[in-house]
Design a protein around this motif. Structure first.
Motif, PDB file in Angstrom:
ATOM      1  N   ALA A 111     -61.837  84.228  66.098  1.00 59.37           N
ATOM      2  CA  ALA A 111     -62.981  83.245  64.437  1.00 59.37           C
ATOM      3  C   ALA A 111     -61.658  82.062  64.245  1.00 59.37           C
ATOM      4  O   ALA A 111     -62.344  80.927  64.322  1.00 59.37           O
ATOM      5  N   ASP A 112     -60.387  82.345  63.862  1.00 64.98           N
ATOM      6  CA  ASP A 112     -59.845  82.157  63.784  1.00 64.98           C
ATOM      7  C   ASP A 112     -59.294  80.486  64.824  1.00 64.98           C
ATOM      8  O   ASP A 112     -59.057  79.091  64.370  1.00 64.98           O
ATOM      9  N   ALA A 113     -59.124  80.494  66.346  1.00 69.71           N
ATOM     10  CA  ALA A 113     -59.189  79.871  67.124  1.00 69.71           C
ATOM     11  C   ALA A 113     -60.097  79.005  66.987  1.00 69.71           C
ATOM     12  O   ALA A 113     -60.085  77.401  67.571  1.00 69.71           O
ATOM     13  N   ARG A 114     -61.879  79.443  67.230  1.00 67.60           N
ATOM     14  CA  ARG A 114     -62.640  77.888  66.796  1.00 67.60           C
ATOM     15  C   ARG A 114     -62.865  77.628  66.317  1.00 67.60           C
ATOM     16  O   ARG A 114     -63.390  76.342  66.228  1.00 67.60           O
ATOM     17  N   LEU A 115     -62.387  78.058  65.032  1.00 65.31           N
ATOM     18  CA  LEU A 115     -61.801  77.202  64.192  1.00 65.31           C
ATOM     19  C   LEU A 115     -60.933  75.633  64.047  1.00 65.31           C
ATOM     20  O   LEU A 115     -61.896  74.368  63.587  1.00 65.31           O
ATOM     21  N   MET A 116     -60.172  75.579  64.680  1.00 64.41           N
ATOM     22  CA  MET A 116     -58.939  74.861  65.170  1.00 64.41           C
ATOM     23  C   MET A 116     -59.324  74.319  66.364  1.00 64.41           C
ATOM     24  O   MET A 116     -60.062  73.094  66.431  1.00 64.41           O
ATOM     25  N   ARG A 117     -60.528  74.754  67.144  1.00 59.53           N
ATOM     26  CA  ARG A 117     -61.280  74.088  68.395  1.00 59.53           C
ATOM     27  C   ARG A 117     -62.247  73.282  67.940  1.00 59.53           C
ATOM     28  O   ARG A 117     -62.951  71.788  68.170  1.00 59.53           O
TER      29      ARG A 117
END
Length: 161
Positions: A111-117
């Protein structure tokens, strides 16, 4: 004169056929022997650097270009191209972070990586449009993606040292 044109047309057609045959032969040699087969397990992507190295060497410098776009606004096509590359690095680095070997867990980390992406992809789109206002507007989303992940995975983040 008509004979010359007919000869030229015939010659050109033969040349095209010869080129097509040559290209077909070359392409036949260029296709790997294992083309069409499933990739071998050993061919899977594997991390080269650590998460800390990705952060320090790629993500921080690339995200700074986005964070400071209003004070370091690109003035030339080359500078805009550089900013596009940095925004793309932010987005694609999120994909690197979800690779096995970097991934910490299946829920929060993804979820955190998706925010950055998502923030990086929006920045890439804005940089391609040379839209400084859009880049400035998404600073909060990019910053929040950083803070959320760091709160989840960096002990004592934001608590002083």
């Amino acid at each position: 004169m008509l004979d010359n044109i007919a000869h030229l047309a015939k010659s050109t057609a033969l040349s095209r056929i010869a080129v097509a045959v040559a290209l077909t032969a070359c392409l036949g040699f260029a296709v790997p022997a294992d083309a069409g087969q499933s990739p071998q397990p050993g061919g899977a992507a594997a991390p080269v650097g650590t998460v800390s190295e990705l952060m320090a060497k790629i993500i921080y410098p690339a995200s700074d270009a986005i964070f400071y776009v209003t004070t370091r606004t690109p003035a030339s096509d080359a500078e805009w191209n550089d900013l596009q590359g940095k925004a793309l690095m932010v987005a694609e680095s999120a994909n690197l972070l979800i690779m096995p070997g970097h991934r910490r867990d299946e829920v929060r980390w993804l979820a955190d990586a998706r925010l950055m992406r998502d923030a990086g992809a929006a920045a890439f789109k804005a940089a391609k449009a040379k839209n400084v206002d859009a880049l400035a507007d998404l600073n909060d989303a990019l910053y929040q993606s950083c803070v959320t992940c760091h709160q989840d995975y960096r002990p004592n983040y934001g608590r002083g040292r």
